[in-house]
Design a protein around this motif. Structure first.
Motif, mmCIF file in Angstrom:
data_model
loop_
_atom_site.group_PDB
_atom_site.id
_atom_site.type_symbol
_atom_site.label_atom_id
_atom_site.label_comp_id
_atom_site.label_asym_id
_atom_site.label_seq_id
_atom_site.Cartn_x
_atom_site.Cartn_y
_atom_site.Cartn_z
ATOM 1 N N LEU A 286 127.604 28.328 -26.398
ATOM 2 C CA LEU A 286 128.613 27.313 -26.110
ATOM 3 C C LEU A 286 127.956 25.968 -25.818
ATOM 4 O O LEU A 286 128.388 24.927 -26.319
ATOM 5 C CB LEU A 286 129.472 27.740 -24.925
ATOM 6 C CG LEU A 286 130.507 26.731 -24.456
ATOM 7 C CD1 LEU A 286 131.597 26.567 -25.501
ATOM 8 C CD2 LEU A 286 131.093 27.150 -23.135
ATOM 9 N N GLY A 287 126.889 25.971 -25.036
ATOM 10 C CA GLY A 287 126.176 24.732 -24.728
ATOM 11 C C GLY A 287 125.556 24.114 -25.964
ATOM 12 O O GLY A 287 125.581 22.892 -26.141
ATOM 13 N N PHE A 288 125.004 24.939 -26.847
ATOM 14 C CA PHE A 288 124.408 24.416 -28.072
ATOM 15 C C PHE A 288 125.473 23.762 -28.939
ATOM 16 O O PHE A 288 125.269 22.660 -29.465
ATOM 17 C CB PHE A 288 123.695 25.533 -28.839
ATOM 18 C CG PHE A 288 122.871 25.018 -29.979
ATOM 19 C CD1 PHE A 288 121.587 24.566 -29.742
ATOM 20 C CD2 PHE A 288 123.371 24.990 -31.258
ATOM 21 C CE1 PHE A 288 120.819 24.069 -30.784
ATOM 22 C CE2 PHE A 288 122.613 24.498 -32.303
ATOM 23 C CZ PHE A 288 121.334 24.042 -32.082
ATOM 24 N N LEU B 131 119.936 21.896 -27.858
ATOM 25 C CA LEU B 131 118.991 22.633 -27.033
ATOM 26 C C LEU B 131 119.085 22.210 -25.564
ATOM 27 O O LEU B 131 119.071 23.049 -24.662
ATOM 28 C CB LEU B 131 117.572 22.408 -27.561
ATOM 29 C CG LEU B 131 116.472 23.277 -26.996
ATOM 30 C CD1 LEU B 131 116.699 24.723 -27.413
ATOM 31 C CD2 LEU B 131 115.127 22.797 -27.491
ATOM 32 N N THR B 132 119.235 20.918 -25.331
ATOM 33 C CA THR B 132 119.316 20.418 -23.959
ATOM 34 C C THR B 132 120.587 20.889 -23.271
ATOM 35 O O THR B 132 120.550 21.409 -22.147
ATOM 36 C CB THR B 132 119.255 18.883 -23.956
ATOM 37 O OG1 THR B 132 118.032 18.475 -24.569
ATOM 38 C CG2 THR B 132 119.332 18.332 -22.552
ATOM 39 N N ILE B 133 121.729 20.722 -23.914
ATOM 40 C CA ILE B 133 122.995 21.121 -23.307
ATOM 41 C C ILE B 133 123.074 22.648 -23.203
ATOM 42 O O ILE B 133 123.609 23.185 -22.229
ATOM 43 C CB ILE B 133 124.197 20.543 -24.083
ATOM 44 C CG1 ILE B 133 124.071 19.023 -24.218
ATOM 45 C CG2 ILE B 133 125.508 20.910 -23.420
ATOM 46 C CD1 ILE B 133 124.020 18.293 -22.901
ATOM 47 N N GLY B 134 122.509 23.355 -24.170
ATOM 48 C CA GLY B 134 122.442 24.815 -24.082
ATOM 49 C C GLY B 134 121.613 25.275 -22.890
ATOM 50 O O GLY B 134 121.969 26.234 -22.207
ATOM 51 N N SER B 135 120.511 24.580 -22.617
ATOM 52 C CA SER B 135 119.687 24.909 -21.456
ATOM 53 C C SER B 135 120.438 24.649 -20.155
ATOM 54 O O SER B 135 120.331 25.412 -19.194
ATOM 55 C CB SER B 135 118.398 24.092 -21.469
ATOM 56 O OG SER B 135 117.651 24.387 -22.616
ATOM 57 N N ALA C 272 124.919 29.366 -15.871
ATOM 58 C CA ALA C 272 125.163 30.812 -15.888
ATOM 59 C C ALA C 272 124.313 31.516 -14.840
ATOM 60 O O ALA C 272 124.783 32.438 -14.166
ATOM 61 C CB ALA C 272 124.869 31.373 -17.283
ATOM 62 N N VAL C 273 123.073 31.085 -14.687
ATOM 63 C CA VAL C 273 122.192 31.701 -13.687
ATOM 64 C C VAL C 273 122.691 31.399 -12.284
ATOM 65 O O VAL C 273 122.716 32.268 -11.414
ATOM 66 C CB VAL C 273 120.743 31.209 -13.878
ATOM 67 C CG1 VAL C 273 119.870 31.579 -12.701
ATOM 68 C CG2 VAL C 273 120.169 31.772 -15.160
#
Length: 93
Positions: free
Chosen positions: A7-9, A50-54, A60-61
């Motif tokens: 979703l972030g990606f 990649l940045t928004i996915g991270s 989530a963590v």
């Protein structure tokens, strides 16, 4: 976790597409004017994803250990701080 990453990606790539579509900071004009502009735009989109996915993985963590049923009604997580006396020995001069 993978759902958050995907979703972030997607959100990052959509955000990058909006930036390119609106020609913010003349990014699209610069990419069109150079011979390898498509490569720069694809790297930009990938890195935004990649940045928004991270960031989404980080969310989530952080939300993983949360249990709303046992939370303190005052907003805490039920942890109580208890002072522990520690003996301190002082030397005389």
């Amino acid at each position: 976790m993978l759902r958050h990453a995907a979703l972030g990606f997607v959100l990052g790539v959509v955000g990058a597409a909006i930036i390119v579509a609106t020609d913010a900071l003349n990014l699209r004009s610069l990419a069109v004017a150079t011979p390898m502009g498509w490569l720069g735009l694809s790297i930009f989109c990938f890195l935004m994803g990649l940045t928004i996915g991270s960031l989404q993985i980080g969310f989530a963590v952080m939300l993983q250990g949360r249990d709303d049923e046992h939370d303190d009604p005052k907003g805490g997580h039920g942890a109580r701080l208890v002072p522990i006396p520690v003996p301190v020995h002082r030397r005389r001069r």
